[in-house]
Design a protein around this motif. Structure first.
Motif, PDB file in Angstrom:
ATOM      1  N   GLN A 127     -12.302  -9.910 -11.216  1.00 56.84           N
ATOM      2  CA  GLN A 127     -12.304  -9.292 -12.049  1.00 56.84           C
ATOM      3  C   GLN A 127     -13.814 -10.253 -13.007  1.00 56.84           C
ATOM      4  OE1 GLN A 127     -10.506  -7.551 -14.525  1.00 56.84           O
ATOM      5  NE2 GLN A 127      -8.727  -7.574 -11.869  1.00 56.84           N
ATOM      6  N   ARG A 128     -14.976 -11.479 -12.598  1.00 58.03           N
ATOM      7  CA  ARG A 128     -15.768 -10.867 -13.160  1.00 58.03           C
ATOM      8  C   ARG A 128     -16.555 -10.810 -11.566  1.00 58.03           C
ATOM      9  NH1 ARG A 128     -14.758 -17.341 -15.131  1.00 58.03           N
ATOM     10  NH2 ARG A 128     -14.672 -16.169 -17.446  1.00 58.03           N
ATOM     11  N   GLU A 129     -16.677 -10.669 -10.818  1.00 55.04           N
ATOM     12  CA  GLU A 129     -17.627 -10.352  -9.513  1.00 55.04           C
ATOM     13  C   GLU A 129     -17.619  -8.984  -9.442  1.00 55.04           C
ATOM     14  OE1 GLU A 129     -20.492 -12.048  -9.823  1.00 55.04           O
ATOM     15  OE2 GLU A 129     -19.850 -13.836 -10.977  1.00 55.04           O
ATOM     16  N   LEU A 130     -16.888  -9.036  -8.182  1.00 56.32           N
ATOM     17  CA  LEU A 130     -16.610  -8.140  -7.531  1.00 56.32           C
ATOM     18  C   LEU A 130     -15.969  -6.298  -8.566  1.00 56.32           C
ATOM     19  CD1 LEU A 130     -16.070  -6.463  -4.673  1.00 56.32           C
ATOM     20  CD2 LEU A 130     -14.012  -6.906  -4.845  1.00 56.32           C
ATOM     21  N   ARG A 131     -15.688  -6.853  -9.546  1.00 55.94           N
ATOM     22  CA  ARG A 131     -16.001  -4.781 -10.327  1.00 55.94           C
ATOM     23  C   ARG A 131     -15.414  -4.465  -9.678  1.00 55.94           C
ATOM     24  NH1 ARG A 131     -17.587  -6.368 -15.087  1.00 55.94           N
ATOM     25  NH2 ARG A 131     -16.063  -4.709 -16.291  1.00 55.94           N
ATOM     26  N   ALA A 132     -13.921  -4.126  -8.411  1.00 53.61           N
ATOM     27  CA  ALA A 132     -13.697  -2.941  -7.815  1.00 53.61           C
ATOM     28  C   ALA A 132     -13.434  -2.000  -8.604  1.00 53.61           C
ATOM     29  CB  ALA A 132     -12.942  -3.042  -6.750  1.00 53.61           C
ATOM     30  N   GLU A 133     -13.059  -2.849  -9.501  1.00 52.35           N
ATOM     31  CA  GLU A 133     -11.743  -1.236 -10.358  1.00 52.35           C
ATOM     32  C   GLU A 133     -13.254  -0.002 -11.163  1.00 52.35           C
ATOM     33  OE1 GLU A 133     -13.759  -4.552 -13.432  1.00 52.35           O
ATOM     34  OE2 GLU A 133     -12.432  -4.451 -11.932  1.00 52.35           O
ATOM     35  N   ARG A 134     -14.568  -0.694 -11.560  1.00 47.57           N
ATOM     36  CA  ARG A 134     -15.914   0.184 -12.225  1.00 47.57           C
ATOM     37  C   ARG A 134     -15.830   1.231 -10.765  1.00 47.57           C
ATOM     38  NH1 ARG A 134     -18.292  -2.105 -16.392  1.00 47.57           N
ATOM     39  NH2 ARG A 134     -20.236  -1.539 -15.343  1.00 47.57           N
ATOM     40  N   TRP A 135     -15.588   1.166  -9.860  1.00 45.27           N
ATOM     41  CA  TRP A 135     -16.580   1.613  -8.650  1.00 45.27           C
ATOM     42  C   TRP A 135     -15.403   2.924  -7.171  1.00 45.27           C
ATOM     43  CZ3 TRP A 135     -16.431  -1.112  -3.585  1.00 45.27           C
ATOM     44  CH2 TRP A 135     -16.204  -1.675  -4.143  1.00 45.27           C
ATOM     45  N   ASP A 136     -14.460   1.686  -7.367  1.00 42.83           N
ATOM     46  CA  ASP A 136     -13.082   2.180  -6.812  1.00 42.83           C
ATOM     47  C   ASP A 136     -12.259   2.975  -6.889  1.00 42.83           C
ATOM     48  OD1 ASP A 136     -11.643   2.437  -4.614  1.00 42.83           O
ATOM     49  OD2 ASP A 136     -11.392   0.161  -3.437  1.00 42.83           O
ATOM     50  N   ALA A 137     -12.288   4.182  -6.902  1.00 42.33           N
ATOM     51  CA  ALA A 137     -11.211   5.088  -7.164  1.00 42.33           C
ATOM     52  C   ALA A 137      -9.693   5.109  -6.807  1.00 42.33           C
ATOM     53  CB  ALA A 137     -11.979   6.031  -7.255  1.00 42.33           C
ATOM     54  N   SER A 138      -9.957   4.410  -5.569  1.00 35.85           N
ATOM     55  CA  SER A 138      -8.694   4.539  -4.547  1.00 35.85           C
ATOM     56  C   SER A 138      -7.999   3.613  -5.303  1.00 35.85           C
ATOM     57  CB  SER A 138      -9.357   4.304  -3.599  1.00 35.85           C
ATOM     58  OG  SER A 138      -9.213   2.446  -2.915  1.00 35.85           O
ATOM     59  N   LEU A 139      -7.906   2.651  -5.721  1.00 38.61           N
ATOM     60  CA  LEU A 139      -7.486   1.468  -6.874  1.00 38.61           C
ATOM     61  C   LEU A 139      -6.341   1.931  -7.349  1.00 38.61           C
ATOM     62  CD1 LEU A 139      -9.601  -0.978  -8.299  1.00 38.61           C
ATOM     63  CD2 LEU A 139      -8.640  -0.733  -5.725  1.00 38.61           C
ATOM     64  N   TYR A 140      -6.499   3.411  -8.417  1.00 36.89           N
ATOM     65  CA  TYR A 140      -5.875   3.818  -9.309  1.00 36.89           C
ATOM     66  C   TYR A 140      -4.876   5.166  -8.248  1.00 36.89           C
ATOM     67  CZ  TYR A 140      -9.389   1.485 -11.980  1.00 36.89           C
ATOM     68  OH  TYR A 140      -9.813   0.679 -12.379  1.00 36.89           O
ATOM     69  N   ASN A 141      -3.920   4.806  -7.985  1.00 39.57           N
ATOM     70  CA  ASN A 141      -2.617   6.072  -7.453  1.00 39.57           C
ATOM     71  C   ASN A 141      -1.427   4.835  -7.688  1.00 39.57           C
ATOM     72  OD1 ASN A 141      -0.865   7.220  -6.405  1.00 39.57           O
ATOM     73  ND2 ASN A 141      -2.672   7.529  -4.477  1.00 39.57           N
ATOM     74  N   VAL A 142      -0.427   5.388  -8.242  1.00 45.19           N
ATOM     75  CA  VAL A 142       0.910   4.980  -9.310  1.00 45.19           C
ATOM     76  C   VAL A 142       2.522   5.334  -8.447  1.00 45.19           C
ATOM     77  CG1 VAL A 142      -0.185   5.770 -11.413  1.00 45.19           C
ATOM     78  CG2 VAL A 142       1.976   7.532 -10.339  1.00 45.19           C
ATOM     79  N   ALA A 143       1.857   6.175  -6.907  1.00 47.06           N
ATOM     80  CA  ALA A 143       2.884   6.872  -6.403  1.00 47.06           C
ATOM     81  C   ALA A 143       3.845   5.786  -5.833  1.00 47.06           C
ATOM     82  CB  ALA A 143       2.363   7.636  -5.697  1.00 47.06           C
ATOM     83  N   MET A 144       3.017   4.618  -5.052  1.00 47.65           N
ATOM     84  CA  MET A 144       4.040   3.429  -4.623  1.00 47.65           C
ATOM     85  C   MET A 144       5.068   2.684  -5.467  1.00 47.65           C
ATOM     86  SD  MET A 144       4.570   0.640  -4.110  1.00 47.65           S
ATOM     87  CE  MET A 144       3.693  -1.019  -4.949  1.00 47.65           C
ATOM     88  N   PRO A 145       4.930   2.338  -6.554  1.00 44.74           N
ATOM     89  CA  PRO A 145       5.910   1.642  -7.033  1.00 44.74           C
ATOM     90  C   PRO A 145       7.322   3.220  -7.353  1.00 44.74           C
ATOM     91  CG  PRO A 145       4.470   1.173  -7.877  1.00 44.74           C
ATOM     92  CD  PRO A 145       3.789   2.065  -7.025  1.00 44.74           C
ATOM     93  N   PHE A 146       7.048   4.710  -7.837  1.00 44.87           N
ATOM     94  CA  PHE A 146       8.201   5.502  -7.609  1.00 44.87           C
ATOM     95  C   PHE A 146       8.311   6.497  -6.423  1.00 44.87           C
ATOM     96  CE2 PHE A 146       5.161   6.628 -11.504  1.00 44.87           C
ATOM     97  CZ  PHE A 146       6.287   6.754 -12.321  1.00 44.87           C
TER      98      PHE A 146
END
Length: 601
Positions: A127-146
């Protein structure tokens, strides 16, 4: 009696004994079994408290673990949510340290706390250093739990649809926050996210409506859920359009680099691999192993050359000779239409071999089903295992296989030459039996919830690679030089994964250099090499996990064989190793070597 208990208490390490006495948790008069039971109860209560808090913040992880009640929540990935994770991590790091000081923990419990401490520190670092949520769009996908809620029969369909409805209500806010979070997107991750989220459209267009049709719910309930589903579908379509706008706004050659660099790579390696060596050392070992494999393959190619090319002298350059032999052998492969069916047919043969050669215990009550990889999962690896979580003991394990439908005839031929008659067998050993499928079955039976839930990726991948060696050593393939050469080629892939991973993220390896490594030195088909280059771009550190875990498992086995001599039993080693869940190999090694030093056999 009192003197005996006092002696046992005095045998504790002095600082710990003083802390326990000062805290009023230990008395020389306290019966030792009562103290152990009290410690175990306190420890388990604290772990349960941690998991309850963790699932509330990480419901997708809860669903993967089989804790389906958490699926009702779909938190929006806001900055505030990220900061809440940091506070959670810091609070529990301190709380678990206090637990370690307060209780006389055994080695297994200390190992659990070490795993959780590493996981939490890695979470805070990310959260503090890698900050992938700012640049890795593939993190965002709701399909798996559905998908989990739709296809796993942990409850009647109407109950699962109730959870689905609650999640559907939160999808628009989720995707709105996700788009806002991507302030410096990486173009390569944008393209992957677009592809995978386009695959997720099928969940809302087809799968949820089909579930509603067969649910038996009343018309009013179905209409309400259908309305929420339609809103979720629009939100997903808007998110895809937003990603496409972001991609279009990035000039050619612009945007954030997908390379994470040395500092982030080394830190991520420490948290995720948890090996006994650092990233640079593993890289150097991989280079040495590549040279050793080339020498072995040269000898095997020399054996095979006269039979394959009787009228032609072998090339002087060994890489040319090896490549020619592999290319000739690779002509033997299944037809594209038979690819998935051939995988299905090999699984029972592998299971029989494992049983007949007494390598590992099987569990026929836990089925393995081969399926086409869900569309929202494609684009990273061609084959994978989706196993039920430790909290879902009756769940089904899926062997996901990417179909070849999207390939041109030339691409399909290139792919199937890579996964030829011999390599396809090794792939199935790796993914299924006795690889990932069996390892995860054993891990889910571990007495440690922590070691089962917070598994180490290098141990998981390392076991699958070790399983290949185990099967070849047991005689699978009949000792044929063809299988020996193809196994060495596959093992070379493991080694070159680590070289590629470190090379691209730390050393700045170019695509041309990567293709040279993969095609020329690892003898991979062009389709495979191209897909591996893409995988190296969209992931980091994970490609190092195979060689890291495998080399440490093999080293542990050889150490124990040397110590135990004629008393060493391969199946006993395998089952003792897997009984530790998916703990890091370095941790399991310490425990097993210590046990071997103090036990007669």
């Amino acid at each position: 009696m009192h003197k005996k208990n006092a002696a046992r208490a005095a045998a504790l390490p002095s600082p710990r004994r003083r802390r326990l006495l000062a805290a009023g948790l230990l008395s020389p008069l306290m019966p030792w079994p009562a103290l152990a039971a009290s410690t175990q109860a306190d420890f388990e209560a604290e772990i349960d408290a941690f998991l309850k808090a963790y699932w509330s913040l990480q419901p997708d992880a809860a669903v993967q673990a089989g804790e389906y009640a958490a699926a009702a929540r779909l938190p929006a990935p806001t900055e505030a949510a990220g900061q809440a994770l940091v506070r959670f991590g810091e609070r529990w790091i301190a709380r678990l340290q206090q637990l370690a000081q307060r209780l006389p923990l055994n080695e297994a419990q200390q190992g659990d706390l070490a795993l959780l401490d590493n996981h939490l520190r890695g979470l805070v670092w990310a959260q503090r250093e890698l900050r992938a949520e700012r640049w890795d769009a593939s993190l965002y996908n709701v399909a798996m739990p559905f998908g989990e809620l739709l296809h796993k029969d942990f409850a009647p369909l109407p109950q699962r649809l109730a959870l689905i409805e609650q999640r559907l209500r939160q999808v628009p806010a989720y995707y709105h926050a996700a788009l806002a979070r991507l302030v410096e997107p990486s173009p390569v991750h944008l393209r992957l996210a677009i592809k995978q989220n386009q695959g997720a459209l099928e969940t809302f267009r087809t799968e949820i409506p089909q579930a509603l049709d067969k649910s038996g719910l009343g018309e009013q309930e179905r209409a309400r859920i259908a309305a929420h589903n339609a809103a979720a579908l629009r939100a997903l379509q808007d998110f895809i359009a937003g990603l496409q706008r972001l991609e279009a706004g990035i000039p050619a050659g612009g945007g954030r680099s997908w390379r994470i660099g040395r500092e982030l790579f080394e830190a991520k390696f420490r948290y995720e691999i948890q090996a006994s060596v650092d990233a640079d050392t593993l890289y150097r070992r991989a280079l040495e192993e590549k040279e050793a494999l080339h020498a072995r393959m040269d000898g095997l190619a020399g054996q095979l050359w006269p039979g394959l090319f009787p009228a032609e002298p072998a090339p002087a350059e060994r890489l040319d000779k090896i490549a020619r032999v592999i290319d000739k052998l690779s002509e033997r492969h299944v037809a594209p239409a038979a690819y998935v069916e051939e995988i299905k047919a090999q699984i029972p043969a592998l299971a029989r071999w494992v049983e007949e050669h007494d390598l590992l215990s099987l569990d026929p009550s836990r089925p393995l089903l081969v399926r086409a990889t869900p569309s929202w999962m494609r684009g990273v690896a061609g084959a994978s295992i989706s196993a039920p979580g430790p909290l879902d003991p009756q769940g089904v394990t899926y062997y996901n296989v990417d179909p070849l439908d999207d390939y041109t005839p030339e691409q399909a031929e290139s792919f199937l030459r890579e996964y030829n008659h011999w390599v396809l067998q090794i792939l199935n050993i790796h993914e299924a039996i006795p690889g990932h499928y069996l390892q995860l079955l054993h891990a889910n039976k571990s007495p440690s919830k922590v070691k089962a839930l917070f598994g180490n990726g290098a141990m998981v991948e390392g076991w699958a690679v070790y399983a290949e060696r185990m099967m070849i050593e047991s005689g699978w393939g009949g000792g044929a030089a063809e299988m020996g050469l193809m196994y060495a080629k596959w093992n070379l892939r493991v080694v070159c994964n680590a070289i590629l991973d470190h090379g691209v993220h730390v050393l700045g390896m170019t695509q041309q250099q990567a293709q040279q490594l993969l095609e020329r030195e690892a003898f991979q088909a062009k389709t495979e090499a191209t897909e591996k280059w893409h995988r190296a771009q969209v992931s980091s550190v994970q490609l190092s996990s195979y060689f890291a875990g495998f080399s440490e498992i093999l080293a542990l086995r050889e150490q124990l064989k040397a110590r135990q001599g004629e008393r060493f039993r391969l199946k006993a080693f395998h089952e003792a190793f897997l009984a530790h869940g998916s703990a890091p190999v370095a941790m399991v090694s310490r425990l097993m070597l210590a046990q071997a030093a103090g036990a007669p056999g």
